[in-house]
Design a protein around this motif. Structure first.
Motif, PDB file in Angstrom:
ATOM      1  N   SER A 105      75.741 -63.442  31.459  1.00 48.95           N
ATOM      2  CA  SER A 105      76.338 -64.533  31.407  1.00 48.95           C
ATOM      3  C   SER A 105      76.993 -64.918  31.969  1.00 48.95           C
ATOM      4  O   SER A 105      76.460 -65.328  33.543  1.00 48.95           O
ATOM      5  CB  SER A 105      77.346 -64.102  30.050  1.00 48.95           C
ATOM      6  OG  SER A 105      77.022 -65.459  29.415  1.00 48.95           O
ATOM      7  N   CYS A 106      78.112 -65.010  32.045  1.00 50.11           N
ATOM      8  CA  CYS A 106      79.704 -65.526  33.319  1.00 50.11           C
ATOM      9  C   CYS A 106      79.509 -64.749  34.256  1.00 50.11           C
ATOM     10  O   CYS A 106      79.650 -64.995  35.385  1.00 50.11           O
ATOM     11  CB  CYS A 106      80.616 -65.952  32.849  1.00 50.11           C
ATOM     12  SG  CYS A 106      81.663 -66.750  33.918  1.00 50.11           S
ATOM     13  N   GLY A 107      78.926 -63.695  34.130  1.00 50.97           N
ATOM     14  CA  GLY A 107      79.067 -62.714  35.410  1.00 50.97           C
ATOM     15  C   GLY A 107      77.377 -63.023  36.152  1.00 50.97           C
ATOM     16  O   GLY A 107      77.914 -63.042  37.789  1.00 50.97           O
ATOM     17  N   GLY A 108      76.611 -63.914  35.845  1.00 51.62           N
ATOM     18  CA  GLY A 108      75.411 -63.964  36.565  1.00 51.62           C
ATOM     19  C   GLY A 108      75.919 -65.316  37.159  1.00 51.62           C
ATOM     20  O   GLY A 108      75.370 -65.306  38.567  1.00 51.62           O
ATOM     21  N   VAL A 109      76.803 -66.580  37.139  1.00 46.08           N
ATOM     22  CA  VAL A 109      76.763 -67.397  37.347  1.00 46.08           C
ATOM     23  C   VAL A 109      78.082 -66.702  38.506  1.00 46.08           C
ATOM     24  O   VAL A 109      78.571 -67.710  39.741  1.00 46.08           O
ATOM     25  CB  VAL A 109      78.208 -68.118  36.361  1.00 46.08           C
ATOM     26  CG1 VAL A 109      78.346 -69.349  36.955  1.00 46.08           C
ATOM     27  CG2 VAL A 109      76.791 -68.904  35.036  1.00 46.08           C
ATOM     28  N   LEU A 110      79.332 -66.142  38.274  1.00 48.29           N
ATOM     29  CA  LEU A 110      80.040 -65.766  39.471  1.00 48.29           C
ATOM     30  C   LEU A 110      79.133 -64.993  40.414  1.00 48.29           C
ATOM     31  O   LEU A 110      79.652 -65.610  41.680  1.00 48.29           O
ATOM     32  CB  LEU A 110      81.255 -64.550  38.547  1.00 48.29           C
ATOM     33  CG  LEU A 110      81.942 -65.389  37.889  1.00 48.29           C
ATOM     34  CD1 LEU A 110      82.568 -64.106  37.372  1.00 48.29           C
ATOM     35  CD2 LEU A 110      83.286 -65.822  38.714  1.00 48.29           C
ATOM     36  N   ALA A 111      77.836 -64.353  40.106  1.00 43.16           N
ATOM     37  CA  ALA A 111      77.346 -63.796  41.121  1.00 43.16           C
ATOM     38  C   ALA A 111      76.435 -64.846  42.259  1.00 43.16           C
ATOM     39  O   ALA A 111      76.370 -65.197  43.227  1.00 43.16           O
ATOM     40  CB  ALA A 111      76.619 -62.485  40.661  1.00 43.16           C
ATOM     41  N   VAL A 112      76.038 -65.600  41.731  1.00 42.85           N
ATOM     42  CA  VAL A 112      75.610 -66.703  42.557  1.00 42.85           C
ATOM     43  C   VAL A 112      76.507 -68.027  42.659  1.00 42.85           C
ATOM     44  O   VAL A 112      75.876 -67.994  44.251  1.00 42.85           O
ATOM     45  CB  VAL A 112      74.284 -67.735  41.168  1.00 42.85           C
ATOM     46  CG1 VAL A 112      73.796 -68.655  42.057  1.00 42.85           C
ATOM     47  CG2 VAL A 112      73.079 -67.144  40.851  1.00 42.85           C
ATOM     48  N   SER A 113      77.246 -68.354  42.417  1.00 47.67           N
ATOM     49  CA  SER A 113      78.428 -68.783  42.277  1.00 47.67           C
ATOM     50  C   SER A 113      79.052 -68.388  43.845  1.00 47.67           C
ATOM     51  O   SER A 113      79.266 -68.813  44.749  1.00 47.67           O
ATOM     52  CB  SER A 113      79.160 -69.711  42.127  1.00 47.67           C
ATOM     53  OG  SER A 113      79.210 -69.847  40.561  1.00 47.67           O
ATOM     54  N   SER A 114      79.474 -67.478  44.086  1.00 46.54           N
ATOM     55  CA  SER A 114      80.015 -66.671  45.209  1.00 46.54           C
ATOM     56  C   SER A 114      78.698 -66.892  46.665  1.00 46.54           C
ATOM     57  O   SER A 114      78.893 -66.807  47.374  1.00 46.54           O
ATOM     58  CB  SER A 114      80.557 -64.284  44.728  1.00 46.54           C
ATOM     59  OG  SER A 114      78.918 -64.135  44.515  1.00 46.54           O
ATOM     60  N   TRP A 115      77.851 -66.881  45.977  1.00 50.97           N
ATOM     61  CA  TRP A 115      76.792 -66.400  47.554  1.00 50.97           C
ATOM     62  C   TRP A 115      76.604 -68.068  47.427  1.00 50.97           C
ATOM     63  O   TRP A 115      76.471 -68.215  49.038  1.00 50.97           O
ATOM     64  CB  TRP A 115      75.044 -66.277  47.305  1.00 50.97           C
ATOM     65  CG  TRP A 115      74.201 -66.024  47.983  1.00 50.97           C
ATOM     66  CD1 TRP A 115      74.578 -65.906  49.364  1.00 50.97           C
ATOM     67  CD2 TRP A 115      73.473 -67.210  48.575  1.00 50.97           C
ATOM     68  NE1 TRP A 115      73.879 -65.739  50.369  1.00 50.97           N
ATOM     69  CE2 TRP A 115      72.833 -66.784  49.404  1.00 50.97           C
ATOM     70  CE3 TRP A 115      72.644 -68.022  47.240  1.00 50.97           C
ATOM     71  CZ2 TRP A 115      71.546 -67.710  50.432  1.00 50.97           C
ATOM     72  CZ3 TRP A 115      71.246 -69.186  47.921  1.00 50.97           C
ATOM     73  CH2 TRP A 115      70.942 -68.532  49.391  1.00 50.97           C
ATOM     74  N   LEU A 116      76.829 -69.048  46.755  1.00 52.85           N
ATOM     75  CA  LEU A 116      76.270 -70.456  46.799  1.00 52.85           C
ATOM     76  C   LEU A 116      77.986 -71.004  47.774  1.00 52.85           C
ATOM     77  O   LEU A 116      78.222 -71.284  49.488  1.00 52.85           O
ATOM     78  CB  LEU A 116      76.239 -70.751  46.000  1.00 52.85           C
ATOM     79  CG  LEU A 116      75.302 -70.997  45.379  1.00 52.85           C
ATOM     80  CD1 LEU A 116      75.290 -71.809  43.516  1.00 52.85           C
ATOM     81  CD2 LEU A 116      74.108 -71.119  46.023  1.00 52.85           C
ATOM     82  N   GLN A 117      78.814 -70.658  47.691  1.00 54.48           N
ATOM     83  CA  GLN A 117      79.935 -70.560  48.070  1.00 54.48           C
ATOM     84  C   GLN A 117      81.085 -70.087  49.213  1.00 54.48           C
ATOM     85  O   GLN A 117      80.947 -70.263  50.523  1.00 54.48           O
ATOM     86  CB  GLN A 117      81.603 -69.691  47.180  1.00 54.48           C
ATOM     87  CG  GLN A 117      81.792 -70.369  46.346  1.00 54.48           C
ATOM     88  CD  GLN A 117      82.114 -71.911  45.535  1.00 54.48           C
ATOM     89  OE1 GLN A 117      82.572 -71.815  47.119  1.00 54.48           O
ATOM     90  NE2 GLN A 117      81.851 -72.778  45.200  1.00 54.48           N
ATOM     91  N   SER A 118      79.489 -69.220  49.775  1.00 55.32           N
ATOM     92  CA  SER A 118      79.889 -68.190  50.978  1.00 55.32           C
ATOM     93  C   SER A 118      78.406 -68.809  52.136  1.00 55.32           C
ATOM     94  O   SER A 118      78.667 -68.883  53.431  1.00 55.32           O
ATOM     95  CB  SER A 118      79.088 -66.522  50.814  1.00 55.32           C
ATOM     96  OG  SER A 118      78.331 -66.617  50.957  1.00 55.32           O
ATOM     97  N   GLN A 119      78.268 -70.357  51.403  1.00 59.07           N
ATOM     98  CA  GLN A 119      77.074 -71.234  52.886  1.00 59.07           C
ATOM     99  C   GLN A 119      76.180 -69.538  52.791  1.00 59.07           C
ATOM    100  O   GLN A 119      75.876 -70.079  53.902  1.00 59.07           O
ATOM    101  CB  GLN A 119      77.013 -71.068  53.816  1.00 59.07           C
ATOM    102  CG  GLN A 119      79.010 -72.291  53.137  1.00 59.07           C
ATOM    103  CD  GLN A 119      78.420 -73.805  52.789  1.00 59.07           C
ATOM    104  OE1 GLN A 119      77.163 -73.949  52.281  1.00 59.07           O
ATOM    105  NE2 GLN A 119      78.188 -74.265  51.162  1.00 59.07           N
ATOM    106  N   GLY A 120      75.360 -68.834  51.859  1.00 60.65           N
ATOM    107  CA  GLY A 120      74.413 -67.864  52.594  1.00 60.65           C
ATOM    108  C   GLY A 120      74.714 -66.658  53.403  1.00 60.65           C
ATOM    109  O   GLY A 120      73.958 -66.184  53.772  1.00 60.65           O
ATOM    110  N   HIS A 121      76.508 -66.808  53.702  1.00 58.08           N
ATOM    111  CA  HIS A 121      76.724 -65.548  54.454  1.00 58.08           C
ATOM    112  C   HIS A 121      76.881 -63.936  53.962  1.00 58.08           C
ATOM    113  O   HIS A 121      77.189 -62.918  54.603  1.00 58.08           O
ATOM    114  CB  HIS A 121      77.881 -65.700  55.174  1.00 58.08           C
ATOM    115  CG  HIS A 121      77.615 -67.030  56.433  1.00 58.08           C
ATOM    116  ND1 HIS A 121      77.102 -66.839  57.489  1.00 58.08           N
ATOM    117  CD2 HIS A 121      78.074 -68.347  55.787  1.00 58.08           C
ATOM    118  CE1 HIS A 121      76.986 -68.133  58.533  1.00 58.08           C
ATOM    119  NE2 HIS A 121      77.562 -69.314  57.410  1.00 58.08           N
ATOM    120  N   LEU A 122      76.812 -63.682  52.526  1.00 53.56           N
ATOM    121  CA  LEU A 122      76.719 -63.023  51.989  1.00 53.56           C
ATOM    122  C   LEU A 122      75.809 -62.160  51.747  1.00 53.56           C
ATOM    123  O   LEU A 122      74.696 -62.436  51.401  1.00 53.56           O
ATOM    124  CB  LEU A 122      77.519 -63.003  49.798  1.00 53.56           C
ATOM    125  CG  LEU A 122      78.235 -62.643  49.285  1.00 53.56           C
ATOM    126  CD1 LEU A 122      79.539 -61.747  49.869  1.00 53.56           C
ATOM    127  CD2 LEU A 122      77.657 -62.553  47.810  1.00 53.56           C
TER     128      LEU A 122
END
Length: 262
Positions: A113-130
């Motif tokens: 649920s929200c955990g998946g949104v946080l997971a994808v968002s964290s990668w997007l926010q890192s500009q692909g560096h995560l």
């Protein structure tokens, strides 16, 4: 010497969890206990970071945790409060990923649920560096949540959703960043059994898992999307979903057809 008897470990977990709840320290105690239940290996084994949904705790991810541990993966249970600033959660995810990478371990994110949104968002926010190898979402409204928008329209909605929950209101950006880092495989397992509080309240249609609309899970950036005859909560309790999650993390493709709950 730490006991390896799973029945004794589970009994210890239940006893400690009840005691911590009475003492008002549930989240902290759950994290300690899960480190005892799933100590993992600091020897290059893949690390799976489990991120629970809104208003839930890491205890809801225990079925997934057990199967990942049995498959010899290092399991990390992440906890957060719904009023936590999302940027702080991104930093926590990045810290877990960096620790895994420092051990020579590939990191994987699995969010409900929200955990998946946080997971994808964290990668997007890192500009692909995560540096994560894969991201698996379980019933995550990556296209925004109608139920969250309706709740936010209520006078007390913002307090109920918290700062983390406000992420659910708007869809995530469509494009993948070109930061030069590794590009993870991103997949979605979505439920189609419309049983849940949001459905009872009329916030979602029968094309949902009772909480999240099926269309809300069809984010354009996904590599795979598979629908399962399962409720929203069932996505973290149904062992077959956990088996699919483990297979995906280990590099296998998800089934190409929708699945029935048998």
């Amino acid at each position: 010497m730490r006991s390896s008897n799973p029945i004794m470990l589970e009994a210890r977990y239940r006893t400690w969890a009840m005691a911590s709840a009475v003492a008002g320290r549930a989240v902290r105690a759950q994290s300690r206990i899960r480190r005892a239940l799933y100590p993992g290996k600091d020897d290059g084994q893949d690390t799976v970071i489990l991120i629970h949904g809104l208003w839930m705790g890491s205890s809801c991810m225990r079925v997934l945790g057990r199967l990942y541990a049995r498959a010899n993966h290092r399991v990390v249970f992440m906890d957060y409060l719904c009023d936590t600033d999302p940027s702080a959660i991104y930093r926590t995810i990045a810290t877990h990923v960096a620790r895994a990478n420092a051990l020579g371990s590939r990191a994987h994110l699995v969010g409900h649920s929200c955990g998946g949104v946080l997971a994808v968002s964290s990668w997007l926010q890192s500009q692909g560096h995560l540096a994560v190898d894969s991201i698996l979402c379980l019933g995550s409204p990556l296209n925004g949540s109608q139920a969250a928008r309706r709740l936010l329209a209520h006078p007390a909605g913002k307090r109920v959703l918290g700062r983390t929950g406000e992420l659910l209101v708007h869809p995530l950006p469509d494009g993948r960043p070109n930061g030069g880092g590794p590009v993870p495989r991103i997949a979605m397992l979505a439920g189609t059994r419309p049983v849940g509080a949001a459905r009872w309240l009329g916030a979602v249609s029968d094309q949902s898992d009772g909480t999240v609309e099926l269309a809300e899970t069809r984010w354009p950036g996904l590599d795979q999307h598979v629908a399962i005859d399962c409720t929203h909560r069932g996505l973290v309790h149904w062992p077959h979903v956990a088996a699919l999650a483990v297979a995906f993390t280990e590099g296998h493709a998800l089934p190409s057809t929708n699945l029935s709950h048998e």
